[in-house]
Every structure is written in structure tokens, then in C-alpha cells.
Scaffold this active site. Structure first.
Site, PDB file in Angstrom:
ATOM      1  N   ARG A 156      -2.558  -2.241  -3.444  1.00 19.73           N
ATOM      2  CA  ARG A 156      -3.752  -1.426  -3.252  1.00 19.73           C
ATOM      3  C   ARG A 156      -3.665  -0.243  -4.214  1.00 19.73           C
ATOM      4  NH1 ARG A 156      -4.991   3.105   1.101  1.00 19.73           N
ATOM      5  NH2 ARG A 156      -7.158   3.424   0.582  1.00 19.73           N
ATOM      6  N   ARG A 210     -11.912  15.531   7.933  1.00 20.87           N
ATOM      7  CA  ARG A 210     -12.616  15.916   6.695  1.00 20.87           C
ATOM      8  C   ARG A 210     -14.058  16.326   6.994  1.00 20.87           C
ATOM      9  NH1 ARG A 210     -11.248  10.620   3.323  1.00 20.87           N
ATOM     10  NH2 ARG A 210      -9.474  10.236   4.666  1.00 20.87           N
ATOM     11  N   GLU A 237      -8.351  -5.206   5.260  1.00 24.94           N
ATOM     12  CA  GLU A 237      -8.176  -4.863   3.846  1.00 24.94           C
ATOM     13  C   GLU A 237      -6.991  -5.603   3.218  1.00 24.94           C
ATOM     14  OE1 GLU A 237      -9.519  -0.455   3.210  1.00 24.94           O
ATOM     15  OE2 GLU A 237      -8.941  -0.664   5.292  1.00 24.94           O
ATOM     16  N   ASN A 253       0.877  -1.174   0.000  1.00 25.00           N
ATOM     17  CA  ASN A 253       0.000   0.000   0.000  1.00 25.00           C
ATOM     18  C   ASN A 253       0.911   1.220   0.000  1.00 25.00           C
ATOM     19  OD1 ASN A 253      -1.803   2.029   0.464  1.00 25.00           O
ATOM     20  ND2 ASN A 253      -2.674   1.148   2.332  1.00 25.00           N
TER      21      ASN A 253
END
Ligand code: ADP
Length: 396
Positions: free
Chosen positions: A91, A241, A383, A7
Site C-alpha cells: 500500500r 480530523r 483494502e 501496509n
């Protein structure tokens, strides 16, 4: 089959070396500050202590080389020879509309990923650098790209189109893509099976709540709607965010004298739970603040939980009901207070929350009562394992 999962970020590289048949992590770690001063590799063989090596890494190829050396280290390594890395799973953040599933990487696929750079300018170029570094160091080893967006390519048009001129979708591909796809795919399947449903005959809402958060409606094993959008800025409030806001706020701030870069930074790094609380993006700190009765913590948590609950209820309408609600990722797996507050909003639709069972962290557990119409659970995400399993399936 032993799979290296990579990743890659612009200055970092996370890895896990996984026995994909036994579904076991053999070693994992992280290279930080690639291409800048203060580079270091943190390596951990499963069951052993972490080892930190300070070393300058000029680029990602040097970083991958260090990872491969660490994996082969006489004392702490897990392989004797580089050829024991049988495949590499990468990824990749954005696959646009081109990639609706994981795929074996060849030159054509690389071009396709590059064509999506525009859609994820911070992530895709870094992912490509990682792929190219691995290809250079491990020629002939099969590599697979696993996309964050791919699982959501089953969304119907009514879920992915925005109410702007259709020509913009055709010209620039402006639409909802959704992210966290590997997590939503894995957790929705696990959660359905956990309660004895067949994934292909179930209605699941997955709440992936971490630093970045997204909610997904998964009907019969397929994503039919999700809260993140064209970018991962959309949807529920997150650590830093903003999630969904009126787009006219951007315009307003611009006319108040902020530059586009400043607004971008404000919405991505200074908003969310951090912005509302004024002191932290970490839910542990927020929960501590709530326990102390701090008003700023209470309002941040209130906005967050209310927003998550509204998405879940909305997705009940989208799917014509819900069988299972699953909480996952850092906050979803650990924050008992968030789960309780979210579920309180959902009693109208048959959720009966089990407060005693909710006292659980980081493992699969049922947190609804036996007579709850909708089943609720905690389901840890993984993941890297999904990437390793997809890689195994495609390479075999
Ligand atoms: P990312 O989106 O970066 O992958 P994670 O899924 O690892 O993030 O989630 C990280 C967040 O999980 C932390 O910022 C923290 O807010 C939250 N978290 C972790 N442990 C706990 C806990 N025990 N209680 C509440 N929140 C927690």
C-alpha cells in the site's frame, strides 16, 4: 498465487498473507513500535488464536524478517519456505499525478514514489522503507505498489482544481487528490453488482466512514469527485480530523498565538467528533452518549451526519442522479444510527430507508425499501484483498 500484502507506517507494519486466487486470508498481523522500545509482533493464522511476540525491532527490515519467520513457523506458520511468497503488494498512500493505477515496482517507480514524498511526508517515506526492506529480504520476488490516490485520477479538472492561482497547481501540484481509492474502487463495484447494475453503467456514492472518512462519486466505474483533498484532512468531519473548515481559521489561530505545529495537531488530532463531543473519537462512545441524551454527543453526531448527507446530495448533482449509496468501513458498516440519520436527509431525492433491514453490521445488506428510487446498502470494504488482486493481475 500467494501474496504478502504490506501496509507500512513510520513505526508499524500491518500485513496479510492472502491466497489471491481463492481470495482467502491465510494469516495476518501487525508489527508495532518498530525502532522504539517495546516492539512486538502480533500474528494470527486464520482460524487460530493470536500470538504476541515481544521483541525489539531495530528497523523495518527486522520487522519484515520476523513476519517471514512467523509465516514459516513450524507450529503456526502457513508456508514451509520463503519462496512460497510469490509476490508482495504494497500500500502506498500518495502517487500524485504520476500513478493512475497500480504498478510493478522497479527502480524507476521507486523514484516516482519518492518524488511524491512532499505530498505525503508522513506516509510515503514509511511506505518506501517497507518496500526497500522487502526487496532486500526477498530479492527477485515481484512487488506491486497500490496507491490510495490512483483511483481518483479520473476526476475531471473542475472537480480537482482549487480556486487559487493556477500557477500553484503547476508549480507545486496543489489540487484535490483524494484518498481511500482502493476502498472506493472495490466497494463501488461490489455495491453496483449487488443491485444488478453493471459498474460501467451506474452512479454510485460510496461513504467510507471510519476513523478517517471520505465520500466518493463513482460514475460508470470511475471516480468523478471525492471529499478528501490535497491531504486526508479535507472533507467530512472525522474521528479526530476537522474535515473542511474555512482556511482563514488557520490564520486566525496563528495570530492568537498558536504555532503552525500546534494548529496542525489541533486540526488532525483534537478536532472532528472528538473535538465537538469533548470526550471521544469513537462512534460507539458517541452513540452511547446520544442514547443517554448527552448534548455534546448529539451535536457531534448531528454535524457528522449532516455533513455526510450534504456530500451525497452534492454528488447526485455531480453525476446527474444516484443509483446506489453504499456505506462502508468501521462506522459505515456498524453504526446503524449514522446510516439512519444520513438517509433521513435524503428522502427528497427518493431514498426510502428500511429501518428493520438496517439492523445489520459488517455484512453486505440492502437497507432501502423495494420501492426506493435510490438503492442503499451496507458493503464491507476489503483494502488488503484489492491490493492482493491488483498484485495478482499485474504479476501474472
Ligand atoms: P480506520 O479509518 O482507522 O481504518 P475503521 O474503518 O476501522 O478505521 O473504523 C474504526 C471506527 O469504526 C471506530 O473508531 C469506531 O468509531 C467505529 N466503529 C466500529 N464498530 C462500531 C460499532 N459497532 N458502532 C459504531 N461505530 C463503530
Amino acid at each position: 498465487m500467494e501474496v504478502l500484502v504490506i501496509n507500512c507506517g513510520s513505526s508499524s507494519l500491518k500485513f496479510q498473507f492472502i491466497d489471491s486466487v481463492k481470495e482467502e486470508v491465510l494469516a495476518k498481523g501487525l508489527c508495532e513500535r518498530i525502532g522504539i522500545d517495546g516492539g512486538r509482533l502480533v500474528y494470527q493464522r486464520e482460524g487460530y488464536d493470536k500470538i504476541t511476540t515481544e521483541k525489539q525491532m531495530a528497523d523495518h527490515t527486522v520487522a519484515v524478517k520476523m513476519v517471514l519467520e512467523a509465516l514459516q513457523d513450524e507450529e503456526n506458520g502457513v508456508i514451509k519456505d520463503i519462496h512460497e511468497v510469490e509476490a508482495v503488494g504494497h500500500r502506498v498512500v500518495h502517487g500524485g499525478e504520476k500513478f493512475s493505477s497500480s504498478i510493478v515496482i522497479d527502480d524507476e517507480v521507486l523514484k516516482g514514489i519518492e518524488a511524491c514524498n512532499d505530498l505525503a511526508p508522513l506516509h510515503n517515506p514509511a511506505n518506501l522503507i517497507g518496500i526497500n526492506a522487502c526487496r532486500a529480504l526477498m530479492p527477485g520476488v515481484p512487488m506491486v505498489a497500490v496507491f490510495d490516490t490512483a483511483f481518483h485520477q479520473t476526476m475531471p479538472q473542475k472537480a480537482y482544481l482549487y480556486g487559487i492561482p493556477y500557477a500553484l497547481y503547476e508549480k507545486y501540484g496543489i489540487r484535490r487528490y483524494g484518498f481511500h481509492g482502493t476502498s472506493h474502487s472495490y466497494v463501488s463495484r461490489k455495491a453496483a453488482e449487488f443491485f444488478g447494475f453493471k459498474p460501467e453503467a451506474s452512479k454510485v456514492v460510496v461513504c467510507h466512514l471510519g476513523n478517517g472518512s471520505s465520500i466518493c462519486a463513482v460514475k460508470n466505474g470511475k471516480s468523478v469527485d471525492t471529499s478528501m483533498g490535497f491531504t486526508p484532512l479535507a472533507g467530512v468531519l472525522m474521528g479526530t480530523r476537522s474535515g473542511d473548515i474555512d482556511p482563514a481559521i488557520v490564520d486566525f489561530l496563528y495570530h492568537k498565538g498558536m504555532t503552525i505545529e500546534e494548529i496542525h495537531s489541533l486540526l488532525n488530532k483534537e478536532s472532528g467528533v472528538l473535538g465537538l463531543s469533548g470526550y471521544s473519537s469513537d462512534f460507539r462512545d458517541i452513540e452511547d452518549g446520544v442514547a443517554e441524551g448527552r448534548e455534546e454527543a448529539i451535536r457531534a453526531l448531528d454535524v457528522f451526519c449532516y455533513g455526510v448527507a450534504k456530500y451525497i446530495a452534492g454528488y447526485a448533482a455531480a453525476m446527474g442522479g444516484v443509483d446506489v449509496i453504499a456505506f462502508t468501513a468501521g462506522v459505515g458498516e456498524n453504526d446503524t444510527g449514522v446510516r439512519e440519520r444520513v438517509c433521513e436527509y435524503l428522502t427528497f431525492m427518493g431514498v426510502k430507508f428500511d429501518a428493520a433491514a438496517n439492523n445489520v453490521r459488517g455484512k453486505a445488506a440492502k437497507i432501502s425499501t423495494d420501492d426506493s428510487t435510490v438503492q442503499v446498502c451496507v458493503m464491507p470494504t476489503n483494502e488488503e484483498l484489492v491490493i492482493a488482486l491488483d498484485t495478482l493481475a499485474l504479476v501474472q
